[in-house]
Enzyme design. Structure first.
Site, PDB file in Angstrom:
ATOM      1  CG  ASP A  91      -2.387  -2.712 -14.911  1.00  0.00           C
ATOM      2  OD1 ASP A  91      -1.463  -3.034 -15.673  1.00  0.00           O
ATOM      3  OD2 ASP A  91      -3.491  -3.268 -14.903  1.00  0.00           O
TER       4      ASP A  91
ATOM      5  CG  ASP B   8      -0.348  -0.445   2.475  1.00  0.00           C
ATOM      6  OD1 ASP B   8       0.820  -0.886   2.490  1.00  0.00           O
ATOM      7  OD2 ASP B   8      -1.038  -0.359   3.517  1.00  0.00           O
TER       8      ASP B   8
END
Length: 352
Positions: free
Chosen positions: A246, A218
């Site tokens: 991505d 994260d």
């Protein structure tokens, strides 16, 4: 030089065609191309997304150029017959455990990134993603929950052997840059990630020249868009690598600019056998319209030349041609331009 071209579905054939024309324009000696079916088109023609004849072809060549798979017509099929199983099957059957995904902003395109230009121009990272483990290949299924509702489950796992071999790939890749590797996991929550972190630390012992750091996934996602200059090579697992690459593509400005290489241990005459593909999907909404940006697939050809055939000069030539085309304003709709697939391919070939 034996190359299997697997165009696949949607825009796959369109972008693969331009990449093949760039490859032919290099006028390389002893180049032999084969073509096979994968994905939805393979299911419709052969009853399976990865026909036996395509897999045999892939095993007998030096490299594979892959387009994209995905067909809405096949969404109702059982999972084992869906188009996406073609790429997962190739990775597993060909033992392609290491995925290399470079992400950098081309000079002059900083304004197309959602990041501030002064941050975007510092993005130059290689994501090394493990490909054959994690929840993608773990046991999975559905069951009844305690309240009677349907519950889905997926098993995430990594062995020390799997982590050690992908760590070696990352350490070797870092030596061609600034010798920095950041291993990304979620060791504060997942036992799988704790094994990952412990194994990467142990593997680093035989690479004292590598500056190894660790980061939770994260935080890594946040840092990629706030301070990308701190990363050289990012080493991570299958699931996290899929997501972070991505994210990096969005920071670059378009997913249509990111190439990838999937490799294992199989040697070719001048490198490693690999499967090369753009990281984007089949984009069925624009398929057949000549609007797809083929640059990621063309850059995948550059990676193929470098890693499977040892042709560094030719790889650099292709990358420079793409960069020059972008600098000259040759851009598809994904980059705010109006150039179509064929026009972009022709522009790159003109600049070789």
């Amino acid at each position: 030089m034996k190359i299997a071209v697997l165009p696949g579905d949607g825009i796959g054939p369109e972008v693969a065609r331009q990449a093949v024309q760039v490859l032919k324009a290099l006028d390389l000696p002893s180049l032999t191309l084969f073509e096979g079916d994968v994905g939805g088109v393979a299911y419709k023609r052969h009853g399976h997304p990865l026909p036996a004849e395509t897999l045999t072809m892939a095993r007998e060549v030096d490299a594979v150029l892959f387009g994209a798979v995905g067909d809405p017509d096949c969404d109702g099929l059982e999972r084992s017959l869906r188009p996406e199983q073609a790429i997962l099957g190739l990775r597993k059957e060909l033992e392609l455990f290491a995925n290399l995904r470079p992400a950098r902003v081309f000079p002059g395109l900083e304004h197309l990134s959602p990041l501030k230009p002064e941050i975007a121009n510092r993005l130059d990272v290689l994501i090394v993603r493990e490909l054959t483990g994690d929840v993608y290949f773990g046991d999975k299924g559905t069951r009844a929950a305690s309240d009677g509702s349907r519950e889905g489950w997926d098993m995430m796992s990594y062995s020390e052997t799997e982590v050690h071999r992908i760590a070696q790939v990352a350490f070797r890749a870092a030596r061609s840059g600034d010798c920095r590797v950041c291993s990304v996991d979620k060791a504060n929550v997942l036992e799988t990630s704790q094994v990952w972190r412990d194994t990467v630390k142990a593997a680093a012992g035989s690479h004292p020249d590598i500056d190894l750091s660790h980061m939770y996934v994260d935080n890594a996602a946040m840092q990629i868009i706030s301070d990308p200059s701190q990363f050289g090579v990012i080493l991570t697992g299958n699931l996290f690598g899929d997501i972070l690459s991505d994210l990096a593509s969005a920071a670059v400005g378009s997913i249509g600019l990111l190439a990838s290489a999937s490799m294992g241990d199989r040697q070719t005459a001048n490198g490693l056998f690999g499967l090369y593909e753009p990281i984007h999907g089949s984009a069925p909404d624009i398929a057949g319209q000549g609007r797809a940006n083929p640059m990621a697939t063309i850059l995948s050809v550059a990676m193929m030349l470098r890693h499977s055939f040892g042709l560094e000069a030719e790889a650099v030539k292709v990358e420079a041609a793409v960069g020059k085309a972008l600098t000259d304003g040759i851009r598809g709709g994904d980059l705010g331009g109006a150039h179509g697939t064929e026009a972009i391919g022709e522009a790159v070939r003109e600049r070789l």
